[in-house]
Motif scaffolding. Structure first.
Motif, PDB file in Angstrom:
ATOM      1  N   GLY A  98       0.765  -1.556  -0.049  1.00  0.00           N
ATOM      2  CA  GLY A  98       0.017   0.118  -0.076  1.00  0.00           C
ATOM      3  C   GLY A  98       0.615   1.249   0.040  1.00  0.00           C
ATOM      4  N   ALA A  99       2.071   1.229  -0.509  1.00  0.00           N
ATOM      5  CA  ALA A  99       2.653   2.302  -0.391  1.00  0.00           C
ATOM      6  C   ALA A  99       3.707   2.282  -1.699  1.00  0.00           C
ATOM      7  N   THR A 100       4.401   3.520  -2.268  1.00  0.00           N
ATOM      8  CA  THR A 100       5.012   3.643  -3.274  1.00  0.00           C
ATOM      9  C   THR A 100       5.983   4.972  -3.195  1.00  0.00           C
ATOM     10  N   GLY A 128      -1.503   9.619   2.242  1.00  0.00           N
ATOM     11  CA  GLY A 128      -0.502  10.135   3.128  1.00  0.00           C
ATOM     12  C   GLY A 128       0.974  10.614   2.460  1.00  0.00           C
ATOM     13  N   LEU A 129       1.328  11.820   2.622  1.00  0.00           N
ATOM     14  CA  LEU A 129       2.654  12.161   1.756  1.00  0.00           C
ATOM     15  C   LEU A 129       3.851  11.736   2.822  1.00  0.00           C
ATOM     16  N   GLY A 130       4.563  10.596   2.746  1.00  0.00           N
ATOM     17  CA  GLY A 130       5.342  10.254   3.560  1.00  0.00           C
ATOM     18  C   GLY A 130       4.739   8.975   4.375  1.00  0.00           C
ATOM     19  N   VAL A 131       5.222   8.508   5.613  1.00  0.00           N
ATOM     20  CA  VAL A 131       4.830   7.267   6.000  1.00  0.00           C
ATOM     21  C   VAL A 131       4.450   7.637   7.376  1.00  0.00           C
ATOM     22  N   ARG A 132       3.495   7.009   8.124  1.00  0.00           N
ATOM     23  CA  ARG A 132       2.996   7.112   9.249  1.00  0.00           C
ATOM     24  C   ARG A 132       4.163   6.824  10.431  1.00  0.00           C
ATOM     25  N   SER A 133       3.847   7.599  11.636  1.00  0.00           N
ATOM     26  CA  SER A 133       5.115   7.359  12.621  1.00  0.00           C
ATOM     27  C   SER A 133       4.821   6.009  12.992  1.00  0.00           C
ATOM     28  N   GLU A 140      13.352  -4.173   7.314  1.00  0.00           N
ATOM     29  CA  GLU A 140      13.663  -4.867   6.105  1.00  0.00           C
ATOM     30  C   GLU A 140      12.839  -6.242   6.160  1.00  0.00           C
ATOM     31  N   ALA A 141      12.770  -6.933   7.272  1.00  0.00           N
ATOM     32  CA  ALA A 141      12.188  -8.204   7.574  1.00  0.00           C
ATOM     33  C   ALA A 141      10.752  -8.250   7.369  1.00  0.00           C
ATOM     34  N   LYS A 142      10.189  -6.931   7.825  1.00  0.00           N
ATOM     35  CA  LYS A 142       8.464  -7.050   7.801  1.00  0.00           C
ATOM     36  C   LYS A 142       8.033  -6.248   6.508  1.00  0.00           C
ATOM     37  N   PHE A 143       8.692  -5.456   5.718  1.00  0.00           N
ATOM     38  CA  PHE A 143       8.398  -4.930   4.458  1.00  0.00           C
ATOM     39  C   PHE A 143       9.583  -4.888   3.587  1.00  0.00           C
ATOM     40  N   PRO A 144       9.919  -6.162   3.180  1.00  0.00           N
ATOM     41  CA  PRO A 144      10.965  -6.176   2.199  1.00  0.00           C
ATOM     42  C   PRO A 144      10.829  -5.439   0.768  1.00  0.00           C
ATOM     43  N   VAL A 145       9.776  -5.628   0.212  1.00  0.00           N
ATOM     44  CA  VAL A 145       9.532  -4.835  -0.847  1.00  0.00           C
ATOM     45  C   VAL A 145       9.477  -3.726  -0.927  1.00  0.00           C
ATOM     46  N   PHE A 146       8.963  -2.806   0.038  1.00  0.00           N
ATOM     47  CA  PHE A 146       8.996  -1.404   0.241  1.00  0.00           C
ATOM     48  C   PHE A 146      10.521  -1.032   0.494  1.00  0.00           C
ATOM     49  N   TYR A 147      11.089  -1.754   1.376  1.00  0.00           N
ATOM     50  CA  TYR A 147      12.330  -1.397   1.659  1.00  0.00           C
ATOM     51  C   TYR A 147      13.596  -1.490   0.722  1.00  0.00           C
ATOM     52  N   GLU A 156      16.911   6.097  -2.895  1.00  0.00           N
ATOM     53  CA  GLU A 156      17.760   6.760  -1.779  1.00  0.00           C
ATOM     54  C   GLU A 156      16.820   7.330  -1.016  1.00  0.00           C
ATOM     55  N   MET A 157      15.617   6.865  -0.371  1.00  0.00           N
ATOM     56  CA  MET A 157      14.549   7.433   0.105  1.00  0.00           C
ATOM     57  C   MET A 157      14.749   7.033   1.711  1.00  0.00           C
ATOM     58  N   MET A 158      16.168   6.721   2.285  1.00  0.00           N
ATOM     59  CA  MET A 158      16.225   6.208   3.490  1.00  0.00           C
ATOM     60  C   MET A 158      16.955   7.410   4.144  1.00  0.00           C
ATOM     61  N   TRP A 159      16.896   7.805   5.447  1.00  0.00           N
ATOM     62  CA  TRP A 159      17.916   8.506   6.109  1.00  0.00           C
ATOM     63  C   TRP A 159      19.211   7.649   6.462  1.00  0.00           C
ATOM     64  N   GLU A 160      20.286   8.319   6.199  1.00  0.00           N
ATOM     65  CA  GLU A 160      21.611   7.717   6.350  1.00  0.00           C
ATOM     66  C   GLU A 160      21.675   7.368   8.113  1.00  0.00           C
ATOM     67  N   TRP A 161      21.145   7.845   8.615  1.00  0.00           N
ATOM     68  CA  TRP A 161      21.272   7.659  10.173  1.00  0.00           C
ATOM     69  C   TRP A 161      20.315   6.234  10.656  1.00  0.00           C
ATOM     70  N   GLY A 162      19.560   5.991   9.773  1.00  0.00           N
ATOM     71  CA  GLY A 162      18.724   4.716   9.817  1.00  0.00           C
ATOM     72  C   GLY A 162      17.628   4.735  10.548  1.00  0.00           C
TER      73      GLY A 162
END
Length: 289
Positions: A98-100, A128-133, A140-147, A156-162
């Motif tokens: 449900g996210a892209t 939503g613009l973004g991801v709910r808190s 990665e284990a829970k949402f491997p496709v989106f991850y 590169e839609m991840m913060w470097e500090w994880g």
């Protein structure tokens, strides 16, 4: 013989009716396609490097000329609202389904198909613009496709500090000397009194858009064209922003400089402020039934 003929004709008629009924069931369409049209005003967004002659150039209300080399954002928590007001959620707790990531440089990402939508008439879409808190964790284990999609080299839609996902990632240049424009938004975390990480600035925004005509899910598969007008980045309904590239607390052109307070101004322009503005840069261009 006459009776046999009658029975044969009746059998043919019954078979035809069953066949028609079967065809009618097959004709029921339950897909809705969201098409994202990224623009500067009414001009389609074309990306380019600092010296590009084809990139779409925009001028803010403050007179700053700018263009983009990269434009990406996350869409999630999608809900369709029926004409009777009933809200139909679309995998709102599952980022894989449900996210892209909408990526202007990747044409295939500009269309997102919603499947198995209940038949009916729909008057509104929310997302939503973004991801709910509660989902904004790099799991990665829970949402491997989106991850994988969010972490790809072209995304590169991840913060470097994880600590979570980037919600928008905009790169480009502004003014005649092509100074760097780099706007990254996403929720922040901070330490509480015990040293534990807690929610800081929540950059997630819920967008609500009324459809100009009802989307008819049933015998057709509607296509909803959603315009994302990036003129709102600097000239939004909530804030008028002037870019500056210094190192002070008011400077905002690059993510290593601008503070969470400065980032929130961009967030409110792009996704709405959550109160007086629930649409931000988004609007509906058309519904194709």
């Amino acid at each position: 013989m006459k009776n046999a003929t009658k029975y044969f004709a009746l059998s043919i008629l019954t078979l035809a009716l069953v066949s028609c009924s079967s065809d009618d069931n097959k004709a029921v369409a339950n897909k809705v396609t969201l098409e994202f049209a990224n623009t500067f005003g009414d001009k389609p967004l074309v990306l380019g490097d600092a010296n590009s002659t084809i990139a779409t150039v925009n001028t803010s209300v403050e007179g700053q000329v700018h263009h983009f080399s990269e434009a990406k954002y996350v869409i999630s928590n999608i809900r369709l609202v029926k004409n009777d007001g009933k809200e139909i959620p679309y995998h709102i707790n599952d980022l894989d389904q449900g996210a892209t990531v909408i990526n202007q440089a990747k044409v295939s990402s500009l269309s997102y198909v919603l499947r198995d939508i209940p038949k009916g008439e729909y008057k509104q879409i929310k997302f939503g613009l973004g991801v709910r808190s509660d989902l904004n964790v790099l799991n990665e284990a829970k949402f491997p496709v989106f991850y994988a999609a969010a972490g790809a080299n072209d995304t590169e839609m991840m913060w470097e500090w994880g600590t979570g996902y980037r919600f928008t990632k905009i790169e480009g240049f502004y003014e005649a000397d092509h100074k760097t424009l780099s706007i990254h938004t996403g929720s922040t975390v901070e330490d509480d009194d015990t040293g534990a990480l807690v929610q800081g600035v929540d950059a997630y925004r819920d967008v609500t858009l009324d459809l100009p005509v009802l989307a008819q899910v049933g015998k057709s598969s509607p296509r909803i064209v959603i315009k994302a007008d990036f003129n709102a980045l600097l000239s939004g309904k909530s804030n008028t922003i002037t870019l500056s590239s210094g190192t002070g607390s008011e400077d905002n052109a690059t993510p290593n400089v601008h503070t969470a307070v400065q980032m929130t101004k961009f967030v409110d322009n792009l996704g709405g402020n959550g109160t007086s503005d629930l649409s931000g840069m988004f609007s509906i261009l058309e519904v194709k039934n």
